[in-house]
Write a protein that holds these residues in place. Structure first.
Motif, short mmCIF file in Angstrom:
data_model
loop_
_atom_site.label_atom_id
_atom_site.label_comp_id
_atom_site.label_asym_id
_atom_site.label_seq_id
_atom_site.Cartn_x
_atom_site.Cartn_y
_atom_site.Cartn_z
N GLU A 49 31.02 -19.72 -44.88
CA GLU A 49 32.28 -19.64 -44.14
C GLU A 49 33.26 -20.73 -44.60
N ILE A 50 32.74 -21.94 -44.78
CA ILE A 50 33.59 -23.04 -45.27
C ILE A 50 34.04 -22.76 -46.69
N ASP A 51 33.14 -22.23 -47.53
CA ASP A 51 33.44 -21.82 -48.91
C ASP A 51 34.01 -22.96 -49.74
N ASP A 52 33.30 -24.08 -49.74
CA ASP A 52 33.66 -25.19 -50.61
C ASP A 52 33.50 -24.75 -52.06
N GLU A 53 34.40 -25.22 -52.94
CA GLU A 53 34.35 -24.77 -54.33
C GLU A 53 33.10 -25.24 -55.06
N TRP A 54 32.42 -26.26 -54.53
CA TRP A 54 31.20 -26.75 -55.19
C TRP A 54 29.94 -26.23 -54.50
N SER A 55 30.07 -25.34 -53.56
CA SER A 55 28.90 -24.75 -52.91
C SER A 55 28.32 -23.63 -53.78
N PRO A 56 26.99 -23.49 -53.77
CA PRO A 56 26.36 -22.43 -54.58
C PRO A 56 26.38 -21.09 -53.86
N VAL A 57 27.57 -20.60 -53.54
CA VAL A 57 27.67 -19.32 -52.83
C VAL A 57 27.82 -18.19 -53.83
N GLU A 58 27.45 -16.98 -53.39
CA GLU A 58 27.52 -15.81 -54.25
C GLU A 58 28.96 -15.34 -54.40
N ASP A 59 29.29 -14.83 -55.61
CA ASP A 59 30.64 -14.35 -55.89
C ASP A 59 30.80 -12.85 -55.69
N ASP A 60 29.74 -12.16 -55.24
CA ASP A 60 29.80 -10.71 -55.13
C ASP A 60 30.23 -10.26 -53.73
N ARG A 61 30.71 -11.21 -52.92
CA ARG A 61 31.19 -10.82 -51.60
C ARG A 61 32.54 -10.11 -51.71
N GLU A 62 32.86 -9.35 -50.69
CA GLU A 62 34.16 -8.68 -50.65
C GLU A 62 35.17 -9.59 -49.94
N PHE A 63 36.37 -9.68 -50.52
CA PHE A 63 37.40 -10.52 -49.95
C PHE A 63 38.65 -9.69 -49.68
N ASP A 64 39.42 -10.11 -48.67
CA ASP A 64 40.68 -9.44 -48.38
C ASP A 64 41.73 -9.83 -49.43
N THR A 65 42.85 -9.13 -49.39
CA THR A 65 43.94 -9.45 -50.32
C THR A 65 44.59 -10.78 -49.97
N GLN A 66 44.39 -11.25 -48.73
CA GLN A 66 44.85 -12.58 -48.33
C GLN A 66 43.64 -13.42 -47.95
N VAL A 67 43.61 -14.65 -48.47
CA VAL A 67 42.49 -15.54 -48.25
C VAL A 67 42.94 -16.72 -47.39
N ALA A 68 42.11 -17.12 -46.44
CA ALA A 68 42.40 -18.28 -45.59
C ALA A 68 41.40 -19.39 -45.91
N ILE A 69 41.92 -20.60 -46.08
CA ILE A 69 41.05 -21.76 -46.29
C ILE A 69 41.50 -22.87 -45.34
N THR A 70 40.57 -23.76 -45.03
CA THR A 70 40.89 -24.92 -44.20
C THR A 70 41.07 -26.12 -45.12
N LEU A 71 42.19 -26.77 -45.02
CA LEU A 71 42.53 -27.88 -45.91
C LEU A 71 41.71 -29.11 -45.58
N ILE A 72 41.00 -29.64 -46.56
CA ILE A 72 40.25 -30.88 -46.36
C ILE A 72 40.99 -32.03 -47.03
N PHE A 73 40.59 -33.27 -46.71
CA PHE A 73 41.33 -34.45 -47.14
C PHE A 73 41.55 -34.54 -48.66
N PRO A 74 40.52 -34.35 -49.50
CA PRO A 74 40.75 -34.50 -50.94
C PRO A 74 41.86 -33.59 -51.46
N HIS A 75 41.91 -32.35 -50.99
CA HIS A 75 42.94 -31.42 -51.47
C HIS A 75 44.29 -31.73 -50.86
N ARG A 76 44.30 -32.19 -49.61
CA ARG A 76 45.58 -32.59 -49.02
C ARG A 76 46.16 -33.78 -49.76
N ARG A 77 45.31 -34.73 -50.13
CA ARG A 77 45.77 -35.94 -50.82
C ARG A 77 46.22 -35.64 -52.25
N ALA A 78 45.49 -34.77 -52.94
CA ALA A 78 45.81 -34.48 -54.34
C ALA A 78 46.87 -33.40 -54.49
#
Length: 518
Positions: free
Chosen positions: A287-316
């Motif tokens: 659910e968090i879907d961190d880019e460094w997590s070993p999650v599978e890429d074969d899931r189905e996604f909507d045409t719009q994606v929602a992510i929660t902004l964490i500090f490293p990405h907000r800062r950079a």
């Protein structure tokens, strides 16, 4: 033979490479790997057809509509392609079917049978061509074979072409190195000047060629191919286009955060056992879907994606290039950096953005974040724009209202948190929202905790964050967000540490507290 089996048995030989080289020389234009593969498949099917025709050139394939003479050899596809000699021929006697003949044949085992010939009525065998009924001739279409087995066939062909070294591959097309247009240092210097005037780029190869005056009188496709190859081999230039769209940029004009990932985004992998996570924690990590997590890429996604902004990405000023985002942003495999246009979904303003594949992030969001005062924990919405490769970055905005936010502070050189009121005008995850009034102070904290292990960091965070909780507990998502203020880390190692260390106690629904037994 099924097309997949035919493709699995397909071998690319040196003769095949020589044939393809000859085709490239004859046409004098580069061809894509799909075009080369299709040519090879068509040739192989024709070879199999010709070999079968030669093998059975004196044998007549049995079809009820054909006429046969005594002494001829006939092959019967319905009898596993057995052959027989015509020993007799007579007129048929059945008014229902009109005029036809009956032939008597003798098979190799000396058994005799009779079959209709000169039969004008409809029959499925008569509808087939004699060539199609020959054994060894696959009933396959080259386009169908390529479509159904593309990955396998392209991999085999690409490996063989690279092995020979005589053909050059640039931007998905191949050509003979010996016939490429010359691109000398003068042309490359002009290309650098053209990109310099364009503030680094990006520009298409055709735009650059137009400005430098072309490469002589050869075909435009060959000029483009030759220029792409030369630019690709010169360290001054960077190919930054998405798939099927070649764009060039001057490396020295690219943002430093594109050439070198910001330190705040750097994840130094932490060893942990994947099996240490519970099924519920695996679900939460997905659910968090961190880019460094070993999650599978074969899931189905909507045409719009929602992510929660964490500090490293907000800062950079970045977005994570996680499993969901890879379905939205272009991620062409031939280049590490891809230039994109980002659109502020609130006001339509456009910004230059960069997909950095190796670093797993998208750069260019800092102005959008700052303009709208988006906090850590804000819900960011990302979708493709109807206009080609542009990407819309948006959020659910509302009139700013005062909310209590946990702010990062320091106490005795250690991290601390205070709940203070702040005006927020965007939807956010209240488990992950974190603020600060002093980024320099946070930088000092991160440097202080740089060599501290994850177990110690979690103990400190639970101790401090639980002070504002009546139950003295902290949610796993809050811990994930807080850990990433101090060091970049996906949820997996955090959850595994919580599960395997005696100092932490779960209390249900992903909430944790410090154990009294330690």
């Amino acid at each position: 033979m099924p097309s997949y089996q035919w493709a699995r048995d397909f071998l690319v030989t040196d003769d095949d490479v020589e044939t393809l080289t000859g085709i490239l020389l004859e046409r004098e234009i580069p061809l894509s790997i799909d075009e080369l593969a299709l040519t090879l498949i068509e040739q192989r099917l024709q070879e199999q057809k010709a070999a079968a025709q030669e093998r059975y050139k004196d044998v007549h394939v049995y079809r009820p509509s054909d006429a046969y003479e005594v002494g001829q050899t006939v092959m019967f596809p319905a009898f596993e392609h057995a052959t027989a000699i015509v020993t007799d021929r007579r007129a048929g006697d059945n008014p229902q079917y009109g005029d036809f003949s009956v032939i008597q044949v003798e098979f190799e085992d000396e058994t005799s049978r009779e079959f209709a010939a000169d039969f004008k009525g409809g029959h499925k065998l008569s509808a087939e061509s004699a060539e199609a009924l020959l054994p060894g001739v696959p009933d396959l279409d080259a386009q169908q074979v390529l479509y159904e087995n593309r990955d396998l066939l392209i991999e085999k062909l690409t490996d063989k072409l690279r092995e020979t070294g005589d053909l050059v591959n640039v931007a998905g097309k191949w050509f003979s190195r010996g016939l490429m247009s010359e691109v000398n240092e003068g042309y490359l210097n002009l290309a650098e000047a053209v990109l310099d005037i364009a503030e680094g780029g990006p520009l298409t190869t055709e735009e650059i060629l137009t400005q430098v005056g072309g490469l002589g009188s050869s075909a435009l496709d060959l000029q483009l191919f030759s220029m792409n190859d030369a630019l690709n081999r010169d360290n001054r230039f960077d190919e930054v286009g998405p798939l099927n769209n070649v764009l060039w940029y001057l490396k020295r004009e690219e943002p430093k955060e594109v050439q070198n990932p910001p330190e705040v985004l750097a994840y130094h992998p932490i060893d942990y056992e994947l099996e240490a996570l519970t099924p519920e924690q695996n679900t939460l990590e997905a659910e968090i879907d961190d880019e460094w997590s070993p999650v599978e890429d074969d899931r189905e996604f909507d045409t719009q994606v929602a992510i929660t902004l964490i500090f490293p990405h907000r800062r950079a000023g970045t977005l994570p290039l996680n499993a969901a985002m890879r379905r939205i942003f272009p991620t062409a495999r031939r280049t590490q950096r891809i230039a994109v246009t980002l659109i502020d979904g609130q006001d339509g303003q456009e910004y230059s953005g960069w997909v950095v594949r190796q670093g797993r992030y998208v750069f260019g969001l800092k102005d959008i974040y700052s303009k709208h005062k988006l906090p850590v924990g804000a819900q960011i919405l990302v979708r493709r724009h109807s206009d080609g490769d542009k990407i819309v970055v948006d959020f659910h905005a509302h009139r700013p209202r005062t909310e209590y936010v946990r702010l990062v502070t320091t106490k005795n050189n250690q991290i601390d948190f205070e709940d203070q009121k702040r005006a927020i005008g965007a939807e956010y995850d209240d488990l992950m929202i974190i603020g600060t009034d002093d980024l320099a102070e946070v930088d000092q904290l991160a440097d202080h905790y740089k060599r501290t292990n994850l177990n110690s960091i979690l103990r400190t965070l639970i101790s401090e964050l639980s002070n504002n909780s009546p139950q003295g507990t902290v949610h796993a998502k809050t811990l994930y967000s807080a850990v990433n203020v101090l060091k970049r880390c996906p949820p997996g190692p955090i959850f595994a540490t919580l599960n395997t260390s005696p100092g932490f106690e779960p209390v249900g629904n992903h909430y944790w507290r410090l154990s009294d037994n330690v």
